[in-house]
Write a protein that holds these residues in place. Structure first.
Motif: not given
Length: 98
Positions: A86-90
Motif C-alpha cells: 500500500d503505497f499510501s503507507k510506509s
C-alpha cells in the motif's frame, strides 16, 4: 598546408559509414580531419592511450534452490497468496503490521 606523407588505413565499409556519420554529427568535415586531430595530439603528448583487458563475461547461473524459490514466489503470486504494498503507507509501517 602541404602534406608530404599519406597514411592509409584499411577499414571496413561499415566502420567507414559509422565514422563519417559520427564525424558529421560532432562537426568534423571528414574522417581524415578526426585522424589528423588524434594523431597530432598523440604525437604532441596531449593524448594518452591505455588499454585494459576486459574480464570475461560470466554467464548467469541460477542455483536449483534459487530457481525453486522463484517458482514458489510466482506460484504464490498467481494464487493470490502474496501481500500487495500500500503505497499510501510506509513500508516500515506495513512490515510492523505483519
Amino acid at each position: 598546408m602541404a602534406y608530404q606523407f599519406k597514411l592509409q588505413v584499411p577499414i571496413s565499409e561499415e566502420l567507414n559509414k559509422k565514422l563519417k556519420n559520427k564525424a558529421n554529427e560532432v562537426g568534423f568535415s571528414s574522417v581524415n580531419e578526426i585522424a589528423r586531430l588524434l594523431l597530432t595530439n598523440f604525437a604532441n603528448g596531449n593524448l594518452s592511450l591505455s588499454f585494459t583487458e576486459k574480464p570475461p563475461k560470466e554467464e548467469l547461473t541460477i542455483s536449483k534452490e534459487l530457481e525453486a524459490v522463484i517458482k514458489k514466489g510466482i506460484s504464490d503470486y498467481k494464487k493470490g497468496k502474496t501481500k500487495k504494498l500500500d503505497f499510501s503507507k510506509s513500508i516500515h509501517e506495513q512490515l510492523m503490521e505483519d
